[in-house]
Scaffold this motif. Structure first.
Motif, PDB file in Angstrom:
ATOM      1  N   HIS A 135      10.403  20.211  59.285  1.00 47.94           N
ATOM      2  CA  HIS A 135      11.242  19.159  58.699  1.00 47.94           C
ATOM      3  C   HIS A 135      10.399  18.334  57.727  1.00 47.94           C
ATOM      4  CE1 HIS A 135      14.168  20.180  61.854  1.00 47.94           C
ATOM      5  NE2 HIS A 135      13.135  20.206  62.669  1.00 47.94           N
ATOM      6  N   LYS A 136      10.142  18.899  56.558  1.00 45.75           N
ATOM      7  CA  LYS A 136       9.184  18.315  55.612  1.00 45.75           C
ATOM      8  C   LYS A 136       9.650  16.977  55.051  1.00 45.75           C
ATOM      9  CE  LYS A 136       6.740  20.844  52.921  1.00 45.75           C
ATOM     10  NZ  LYS A 136       6.318  21.758  51.843  1.00 45.75           N
ATOM     11  N   GLU A 137      10.955  16.718  55.103  1.00 43.27           N
ATOM     12  CA  GLU A 137      11.440  15.432  54.600  1.00 43.27           C
ATOM     13  C   GLU A 137      10.839  14.270  55.374  1.00 43.27           C
ATOM     14  OE1 GLU A 137      14.486  16.764  57.716  1.00 43.27           O
ATOM     15  OE2 GLU A 137      13.186  17.678  56.188  1.00 43.27           O
ATOM     16  N   TRP A 138      10.518  14.503  56.671  1.00 40.56           N
ATOM     17  CA  TRP A 138       9.913  13.440  57.468  1.00 40.56           C
ATOM     18  C   TRP A 138       8.429  13.275  57.145  1.00 40.56           C
ATOM     19  CZ3 TRP A 138      12.284   9.680  59.928  1.00 40.56           C
ATOM     20  CH2 TRP A 138      13.640   9.848  60.237  1.00 40.56           C
ATOM     21  N   GLN A 139       7.796  14.328  56.651  1.00 37.62           N
ATOM     22  CA  GLN A 139       6.423  14.175  56.130  1.00 37.62           C
ATOM     23  C   GLN A 139       6.420  13.195  54.973  1.00 37.62           C
ATOM     24  OE1 GLN A 139       3.843  17.544  55.225  1.00 37.62           O
ATOM     25  NE2 GLN A 139       5.190  18.893  56.404  1.00 37.62           N
ATOM     26  N   VAL A 140       7.388  13.355  54.068  1.00 37.33           N
ATOM     27  CA  VAL A 140       7.463  12.494  52.883  1.00 37.33           C
ATOM     28  C   VAL A 140       7.662  11.037  53.292  1.00 37.33           C
ATOM     29  CG1 VAL A 140       8.772  11.995  50.778  1.00 37.33           C
ATOM     30  CG2 VAL A 140       8.344  14.380  51.445  1.00 37.33           C
ATOM     31  N   THR A 194      -1.746  10.422  60.928  1.00 37.45           N
ATOM     32  CA  THR A 194      -1.886   9.612  59.708  1.00 37.45           C
ATOM     33  C   THR A 194      -2.928  10.211  58.774  1.00 37.45           C
ATOM     34  OG1 THR A 194      -1.230   7.563  60.818  1.00 37.45           O
ATOM     35  CG2 THR A 194      -2.529   7.339  58.820  1.00 37.45           C
ATOM     36  N   MET A 195      -4.097  10.549  59.286  1.00 41.54           N
ATOM     37  CA  MET A 195      -5.170  11.081  58.444  1.00 41.54           C
ATOM     38  C   MET A 195      -4.830  12.481  57.923  1.00 41.54           C
ATOM     39  SD  MET A 195      -8.498   9.599  60.483  1.00 41.54           S
ATOM     40  CE  MET A 195      -9.649   9.735  59.130  1.00 41.54           C
ATOM     41  N   ILE A 196      -4.109  13.260  58.709  1.00 41.77           N
ATOM     42  CA  ILE A 196      -3.668  14.580  58.241  1.00 41.77           C
ATOM     43  C   ILE A 196      -2.673  14.425  57.093  1.00 41.77           C
ATOM     44  CG2 ILE A 196      -2.278  16.598  58.897  1.00 41.77           C
ATOM     45  CD1 ILE A 196      -3.601  16.336  61.714  1.00 41.77           C
ATOM     46  N   LEU A 197      -1.707  13.516  57.246  1.00 36.24           N
ATOM     47  CA  LEU A 197      -0.702  13.320  56.204  1.00 36.24           C
ATOM     48  C   LEU A 197      -1.301  12.725  54.932  1.00 36.24           C
ATOM     49  CD1 LEU A 197       2.307  12.026  58.343  1.00 36.24           C
ATOM     50  CD2 LEU A 197       2.162  14.202  57.127  1.00 36.24           C
ATOM     51  N   GLN A 198      -2.372  11.973  55.056  1.00 39.36           N
ATOM     52  CA  GLN A 198      -3.054  11.434  53.876  1.00 39.36           C
ATOM     53  C   GLN A 198      -3.727  12.532  53.060  1.00 39.36           C
ATOM     54  OE1 GLN A 198      -5.553   8.511  55.859  1.00 39.36           O
ATOM     55  NE2 GLN A 198      -4.436   6.828  54.888  1.00 39.36           N
TER      56      GLN A 198
END
Length: 515
Positions: free
Chosen positions: A341-346, A477-481
């Protein structure tokens, strides 16, 4: 002499008859009595089969389930608990199974589960429980006065102030993991990575640093042994609940015993080393073990009795397997959900940028990550680290409108409740973090917070839940950054429980560098 001989023979016969009576009662009379009570109460299940009950079928289904992946879906109950799902589907929610000669009744009403967990002295952990007791000890399995004393001694290690102190070690370990993943991508646009070993190692390194003030290498042997022990237990599953199982001279049994001795020696060495370092002033008490030892010394000074060396060893075993496995499970399934669900990554990445910008993560800032918190809550709902809990009655006990006899095991079907459409709505098996936008209390369809208990509830709620959530927030958090990601075509969905819920075939993702 003749009289003495007759007396001796009489005593021998009496002892044998008493022993035989106990065995017959344990493996036949008591099970049949409890089965009659269950059926009178409207519970359904297979008839008792001497001496293993349903365990042969359980072992067969687990072996089959572990051999192949599941379809990629969040509706994982039938895969994660194949035999339990089979029985509940066949007989209904009021059903039971046989764990050796012991019946285990399912409890699927959230309010009854809440009541059970709020009365820990009446509904205790099952003792003995061979699978659990062979690996985990300490606070998790203690009862009564011992649990109260240990909880008091351990509590300071997990208070907010000490969590803040340990945050730098958590952040440093997460940074190291992200750097390793960045090196894998190198100068390319993307790469396929099985992130599970990196997440598993991250959780191990975090608990090694925060619990023992060491790096992952020092704890590597402990993790290897504990993983080996779990594999050995699965090999012995069909005989695990057989009385006297540990005396059966199988290769797995012998290896298991050797591992127990090695683990005990390793942990005793770490504890002795820490005690000496504290005594000589070579280190401060700013890690979990140091805080525990300091708190234990204070308890002994004030009340004369604290934890023994064996008690401390058991708590250290629990630090390792509970402190690492729970968190690694949460992080990996959160990544799988975000990969689907990549929209939640954004949305999460936008919030992270708004809160932290280009500055380093800090403990206080994590509290402002509302979207990420919703994502973690939803991942915990769909993929709870512990899929089912067990309790047992030690005496006749009232629950709802039932008087439950002593010796009855109760299976608290957490994963069933977390996926129940009557509680969460028709979208119960869908990943929808927005259901937590107004907090846990309002996430259900008017059922309150009682159906949601990923860290248990009541007086025995998980002491390390804030630690786990802090580590998971920091890691994600650090992965998504640094990365965007999606499931790889080679990904195999495999949420199969051991003590927690690891992906048995890994978590293969496509990572893209965004920095």
């Amino acid at each position: 002499m003749e009289t003495f001989g007759k007396v001796a023979v009489t005593i021998f016969i009496v002892v044998i008859m008493r022993w035989a009576w106990k065995v017959v009662n344990m493996v036949w009379l008591k099970p049949k009595k409890l089965e009659k009570w269950l059926r009178n109460e409207g519970y359904k299940g297979n008839s008792y089969k001497f001496p293993l009950g349903d365990m042969r079928e359980v072992a067969t289904m687990i072996k089959e389930g572990r051999s192949k992946p599941s379809p990629i879906t969040h509706d994982i109950t039938s895969y994660a608990l194949p035999f339990d799902h089979h029985i509940i589907t066949k007989y209904g929610e009021k059903s039971f199974i046989w764990v050796g000669p012991n019946p285990r009744m399912y409890v699927t009403d959230p309010e009854l589960i809440k009541e059970i967990l709020s009365r820990p002295n009446e509904f205790q952990k099952q003792h003995p429980e061979p699978f659990r007791d062979s690996i985990i000890g300490g606070l998790l399995v203690s009862e009564g006065h011992k649990w109260t004393k240990h909880r008091k001694i351990i509590n300071p290690a997990f208070n907010l102030q000490n969590l803040k102190i340990m945050f730098s070690a958590i952040r440093s370990s997460c940074s190291d993991m992200v750097h390793k993943l960045e090196l894998l991508i190198g100068g390319t646009d993307y790469t396929e990575v099985d992130v599970w070993p990196y997440i598993d190692n991250l959780a191990g390194e975090v608990i090694s640093r925060t619990a023992f003030g060491s790096n992952y290498k020092e704890g590597e042997k402990i993790f290897r042994i504990q993983r080996d022990q779990v594999d050995l237990l699965f090999q012995m599953l069909s005989i695990l609940y057989l009385p006297g199982r540990r005396f059966i001279p199988t290769r797995a049994n012998k290896k298991f015993k050797q591992n127990c001795e090695e683990l005990h020696t390793l942990l005793k060495g770490i504890i002795d080393k820490k005690k000496k370092a504290i005594e000589t002033g070579e280190c401060s008490c700013d890690d979990l073990l140091g805080i525990l030892l300091e708190s234990n010394s204070k308890e002994i000074e004030e009340n004369g009795v604290g934890m023994s060396m064996e008690d401390v060893i058991e708590e250290c075993k629990l630090f390792y397997i509970a402190g690492s496995d729970t968190t690694s499970s949460l992080i990996v399934w959160t990544m799988v959900c975000l990969g689907l669900h990549k929209e939640w990554q954004v949305l999460a990445r936008e919030e992270i940028q708004k809160v932290f910008g280009n500055r380093e993560l800090d403990f206080e800032g994590l509290k402002n990550l509302k979207v990420l918190t919703m994502i973690l809550y939803e991942a915990l709902r769909l993929y709870p680290p512990v899929v089912m809990m067990e309790r047992a009655t030690v005496k006749e006990t009232k629950l709802g409108n039932m008087m439950i006899p002593p010796g009855m095991q109760l299976a608290l079907a957490m994963i069933q409740i977390h996926h129940d459409r009557d509680i969460w709505g028709e979208d119960a098996n869908e990943f929808k973090p927005e259901r937590f936008s107004d907090g846990m209390l309002n996430a259900t369809k008017g059922k309150g917070s009682s159906p949601y208990f990923p860290f248990s509830s009541g007086p025995r709620i998980c002491i390390g839940q804030n630690f786990a959530l802090t580590e998971a927030k920091t890691a994600i958090t650090m992965i998504l950054q640094s990365f965007s990601f999606e499931l790889s075509p080679s990904y195999k969905h495999s949420p199969f429980p051991v003590f927690t819920l690891p992906p048995q075939f890994g978590a293969h993702l496509i990572l893209r560098n965004i920095t």
